[in-house]
Write an enzyme that holds these catalytic residues in place. Structure first.
Site, mmCIF file in Angstrom:
data_model
loop_
_atom_site.group_PDB
_atom_site.id
_atom_site.type_symbol
_atom_site.label_atom_id
_atom_site.label_comp_id
_atom_site.label_asym_id
_atom_site.label_seq_id
_atom_site.Cartn_x
_atom_site.Cartn_y
_atom_site.Cartn_z
ATOM 1 N N THR A 1 -14.475 -46.234 26.540
ATOM 2 C CA THR A 1 -13.032 -46.425 26.663
ATOM 3 C C THR A 1 -12.323 -45.077 26.486
ATOM 4 O O THR A 1 -12.854 -44.159 25.868
ATOM 5 C CB THR A 1 -12.500 -47.439 25.641
ATOM 6 O OG1 THR A 1 -12.624 -46.908 24.316
ATOM 7 C CG2 THR A 1 -13.263 -48.760 25.737
ATOM 8 N N SER B 1 -10.766 -40.961 30.419
ATOM 9 C CA SER B 1 -10.071 -39.919 31.190
ATOM 10 C C SER B 1 -9.554 -38.778 30.325
ATOM 11 O O SER B 1 -9.118 -37.748 30.841
ATOM 12 C CB SER B 1 -8.910 -40.527 31.990
ATOM 13 O OG SER B 1 -7.963 -41.114 31.131
ATOM 14 N N GLY B 2 -9.601 -38.944 28.996
ATOM 15 C CA GLY B 2 -9.240 -37.853 28.094
ATOM 16 C C GLY B 2 -10.390 -36.877 27.942
ATOM 17 O O GLY B 2 -11.518 -37.131 28.385
ATOM 18 N N ILE C 1 -12.246 -35.825 25.348
ATOM 19 C CA ILE C 1 -13.425 -36.261 24.606
ATOM 20 C C ILE C 1 -14.155 -37.359 25.366
ATOM 21 O O ILE C 1 -15.387 -37.338 25.499
ATOM 22 C CB ILE C 1 -13.041 -36.712 23.187
ATOM 23 C CG1 ILE C 1 -12.593 -35.502 22.356
ATOM 24 C CG2 ILE C 1 -14.213 -37.414 22.507
ATOM 25 C CD1 ILE C 1 -12.094 -35.852 20.959
ATOM 26 N N GLY C 2 -13.422 -38.330 25.911
ATOM 27 C CA GLY C 2 -14.047 -39.397 26.684
ATOM 28 C C GLY C 2 -14.763 -38.875 27.908
ATOM 29 O O GLY C 2 -15.842 -39.355 28.268
ATOM 30 N N SER D 1 -11.262 -40.541 13.356
ATOM 31 C CA SER D 1 -10.531 -39.292 13.134
ATOM 32 C C SER D 1 -10.749 -38.831 11.701
ATOM 33 O O SER D 1 -10.976 -39.648 10.791
ATOM 34 C CB SER D 1 -9.034 -39.498 13.378
ATOM 35 O OG SER D 1 -8.280 -38.380 12.928
ATOM 36 N N TYR E 1 -1.303 -43.805 12.251
ATOM 37 C CA TYR E 1 -2.528 -43.339 12.904
ATOM 38 C C TYR E 1 -3.665 -43.256 11.895
ATOM 39 O O TYR E 1 -4.787 -43.704 12.166
ATOM 40 C CB TYR E 1 -2.276 -41.973 13.542
ATOM 41 C CG TYR E 1 -3.442 -41.412 14.320
ATOM 42 C CD1 TYR E 1 -3.758 -41.905 15.580
ATOM 43 C CD2 TYR E 1 -4.219 -40.381 13.803
ATOM 44 C CE1 TYR E 1 -4.826 -41.387 16.304
ATOM 45 C CE2 TYR E 1 -5.286 -39.848 14.520
ATOM 46 C CZ TYR E 1 -5.579 -40.357 15.769
ATOM 47 O OH TYR E 1 -6.643 -39.840 16.480
#
Length: 246
Positions: free
Chosen positions: A11, A14-15, A17-18, A141, A154
């Protein structure tokens, strides 16, 4: 999908890390389902890159995890697949004073990082349990470990992900399923785009390693955790942080 290749769902692919994780998993012999929310161009480019470089199948999955009704049908469809690896990487930063955070933003953060990932896991678990194997990695994180002022919500949802990992690992370990988390520190991604150059420089000075991490360094650890070499590593939160907040 190739029957002899394990299938991985990533998931937030598109970032940065992904994307790095998806490329590493494709290189290590996985077929892929790569999820994106809005960055269709980035996801399509990643799919083409993966299929041109590796002998694997790559399928796109669009879903807005903040919209539960929109996502539910797509989660239900996952029940028909045998997914061997789940990488929960979706998430968005949330900056500001906690007392000024809107209820809408809090609900959004909880849906993206807690509700939907847990429902995806629940949908895929029965077949993992039936075949007595499976790998689940959550990208949490460093703030889920230490907390951060002005990123309270967050930090809260990332801490919740860490607790989810520890609890689920205890429940499914006997079924041959590994559940772990990777908790990145300051990684060179768009998540730091709101920082000024001066703030980035100050951040580097605060990190004992003297630099930001690379998405590929997170991806290397994820790839190890889903390999058989990590079969006895379970329920762990491993931080990639250059000795920052360790």
């Amino acid at each position: 999908m190739h029957k002899d290749r394990p299938l991985a769902l990533v998931t937030g692919a598109s970032g940065e890390i992904g994307r790095a994780i998806s490329l590493k998993l494709a290189a290590s012999g996985h077929d892929l389902i790569i999820h994106y929310c809005q960055n269709k161009v980035g996801a399509e480019e990643l799919k083409m890159l993966i299929e041109s470089m590796f002998d694997c199948k790559c399928t796109l999955l669009q879903a807005d995890f903040s919209d539960y009704e929109h996502t539910q049908k797509k989660i239900d469809a996952l029940k028909n697949l045998v997914i061997d690896v789940i990488i929960h990487n979706s998430g968005q930063p949330s900056f500001g004073l906690f007392q000024e955070e809107t209820e809408e933003e809090m609900r959004r953060q909880m849906a993206i990082s807690l509700t939907v990932p847990s429902l995806i896991t629940k949908a895929c678990l029965p077949k993992m349990i039936a075949q007595k194997k499976g790998k689940i990695v959550v990208i949490t994180s460093i703030w889920g470990l230490s907390g951060s002022a002005c990123e309270v919500t967050y930090s809260m949802v990332k801490g919740g992900q860490n607790a989810f990992v520890k609890a689920l690992a205890k429940e499914v370990a006997l079924s041959g399923i590994n559940v772990n988390a990777v908790a990145p520190g300051a990684i060179h991604t768009r998540m730091l785009s709101d920082y000024s150059e001066e703030e980035i420089d100050a951040l580097r000075e605060d990190i004992p390693a003297g630099r930001l991490g690379k998405p590929e360094e997170v991806a290397e650890l994820v790839t190890f955790l889903v390999s058989e070499k990590a079969a006895y590593i379970n329920g762990q939160i491993i931080s990639v942080n250059g000795a920052w907040y360790c």
